[in-house]
Design an enzyme around this catalytic site. Structure first.
Site, PDB file in Angstrom:
ATOM      1  N   ARG A 115       0.881  -1.193  -0.047  1.00 43.69           N
ATOM      2  CA  ARG A 115       0.095  -0.081   0.028  1.00 43.69           C
ATOM      3  C   ARG A 115       0.956   1.243   0.021  1.00 43.69           C
ATOM      4  NH1 ARG A 115      -5.023  -0.793   3.717  1.00 43.69           N
ATOM      5  NH2 ARG A 115      -6.275   0.331   1.966  1.00 43.69           N
ATOM      6  N   GLN A 120      -1.800   3.039  -5.324  1.00 42.22           N
ATOM      7  CA  GLN A 120      -3.059   3.737  -4.993  1.00 42.22           C
ATOM      8  C   GLN A 120      -3.931   3.537  -6.014  1.00 42.22           C
ATOM      9  OE1 GLN A 120      -2.702   7.983  -3.770  1.00 42.22           O
ATOM     10  NE2 GLN A 120      -1.766   7.294  -1.717  1.00 42.22           N
ATOM     11  N   ASP A 123      -5.339  -0.123  -5.686  1.00 42.23           N
ATOM     12  CA  ASP A 123      -5.693  -0.545  -4.263  1.00 42.23           C
ATOM     13  C   ASP A 123      -7.263  -0.945  -4.138  1.00 42.23           C
ATOM     14  OD1 ASP A 123      -5.766  -0.941  -1.756  1.00 42.23           O
ATOM     15  OD2 ASP A 123      -5.126   1.019  -1.047  1.00 42.23           O
ATOM     16  N   SER A 126      -8.983  -0.286  -0.798  1.00 42.85           N
ATOM     17  CA  SER A 126      -9.342   1.222  -0.627  1.00 42.85           C
ATOM     18  C   SER A 126     -10.784   1.536  -1.200  1.00 42.85           C
ATOM     19  CB  SER A 126      -8.392   2.233  -0.733  1.00 42.85           C
ATOM     20  OG  SER A 126      -7.040   2.148  -0.016  1.00 42.85           O
ATOM     21  N   TYR A 221      -3.663  -0.305   8.388  1.00 42.95           N
ATOM     22  CA  TYR A 221      -4.253  -1.250   9.338  1.00 42.95           C
ATOM     23  C   TYR A 221      -3.714  -0.976  10.735  1.00 42.95           C
ATOM     24  CZ  TYR A 221      -5.414  -4.378   5.521  1.00 42.95           C
ATOM     25  OH  TYR A 221      -6.412  -4.862   4.096  1.00 42.95           O
TER      26      TYR A 221
END
Length: 369
Positions: A115, A120, A123, A126, A221
């Site tokens: 990540r 991005q 991802d 997300s 996380y």
């Protein structure tokens, strides 16, 4: 090269690629086969796929003749010496990883993608968590037997609902924004002090607990905390939970059971009619009463265990997921549409679980050991 798109197993409404994503691949010279009815729940018909340049096929043909097979969840068909791309949670499925190695499959699990800033656009966690956070608040508002905003009427005033959000990751931040739009008063807990400014910018109050372990390298996380911190954490959360009308919980630790943040004692202090939406249900949940895929009423508190709320918006969820997959394809395909697995690329290497009959991901190796 042939890319096969499988129909998901029962209960999953999304699809790996919508017709618009298929069109982007076919323009590169890639042949795309889509299983009959794969996009039905996401408002994409077989005719839509054919118009985009895909061929409608059976799962058996896709399994035997495709070079790359796309399936968000673990494929139910047997494959051998294929490239599989999906969200397979290998840290929780060691038997599945062993099966892949025996079948000589090269498996890319998008939930293992590093990540980083560069990742991005790929991802999937997300893009899907954003939807889950939004729908969590709408679901809670639907189940909650009172108003969310303040109302002043001739019959009297209604106080705004108090919403507690546990975890200010992508899902948590979207939940904050949605709850605030609906007029609720929002408090947020997160072990990462760095998110305080973002939380406050959305109009929520940030609950601070000192002494948290560094989570800067945990990929968004939660990380395991010291016993001393956990005691402080439980006390602060207990104070807020007792006042909360709605709790949205999102805290997960990669490869481990989700932390219990709302204890049974806290549940007993909550107001009758309160609602908890537990987005960490798939890894055990943030309450001891959470059951994945079920709604439980405990002592007047409704606890919804649902880790797939993104599936309640299958069209947009599939659109975003498909865009993530297309961006990942840019790493493993040449401009001419030919396969090129560049193992020097940290994103390609970091998301690969098995290759040539071996487990190649270090975290998965450690988890299996």
């Amino acid at each position: 090269m042939i890319v096969g798109v499988l129909k998901e197993s029962l209960g999953e409404t999304r699809v790996s690629l919508l017709p618009e994503a298929v069109s982007a691949l076919t323009k590169k010279g890639v042949t795309v086969w889509v299983e009959d009815g794969a996009g039905a729940h996401a408002a994409a018909s077989n005719a839509d796929y054919e118009k985009a340049g895909a061929s409608i096929s059976k799962s058996e043909a896709i399994a035997t003749q495709s070079d790359v097979i796309l399936s968000i969840n673990t494929p139910t068909i047997q494959t051998s010496s294929k490239i599989l791309i999906g969200v397979y949670q290998p840290l929780f499925n060691p038997a599945l990883v062993q099966q892949w190695t025996a079948q000589q499959n090269t498996v890319f699990s998008m939930d293992m993608l590093p990540r980083t800033t560069r990742a991005q656009s790929m991802d999937v966690l997300s893009s899907q968590a954003n939807i889950a956070g939004y729908k969590a608040v709408l679901l809670a508002a639907n189940l909650y037997p009172r108003y969310l905003p303040m109302f002043m009427t001739a019959a009297g005033s209604i106080a705004p609902a108090k919403v507690l959000i546990l975890g200010a990751g992508v899902a948590g931040l979207q939940a904050i924004a949605t709850a605030r739009r609906l007029g609720a008063v929002v408090e947020v807990f997160d072990t990462r002090p760095a998110v305080k400014e973002e939380v406050m910018s959305l109009g929520a109050k940030f609950i601070e607990v000192e002494g948290a372990a560094d989570a800067s390298k945990a990929g968004g996380y939660a990380v395991e905390q010291s016993e001393e911190f956990q005691q402080k954490q439980r006390q602060r959360i207990a104070e807020s939970a007792a006042k909360a009308d709605i709790i949205i919980s999102t805290a997960q630790i990669p490869g481990k059971k989700a932390p219990i943040l709302i204890t049974e004692e806290m549940l007993n202090t909550m107001r009758n009619g309160s609602v908890i939406i537990d987005l960490a249900a798939i890894s055990g949940g943030n309450t001891p009463r959470t059951k994945n895929g079920e709604t439980v009423v405990y002592n007047g508190v409704t606890i919804v265990g649902n880790s797939n709320l993104q599936g309640t918006m299958p069209s947009d969820a599939s659109k975003l997921y498909g865009k993530n997959i297309l961006n990942f394809f840019n790493l493993i395909l040449t401009k001419e549409g030919n396969l090129n697995l560049n193992w020097e690329d940290d994103l390609v290497k970091g998301s690969c679980v098995t290759h040539q009959g071996e487990v190649v991901h270090e975290r998965v190796k450690t988890a299996m050991a």
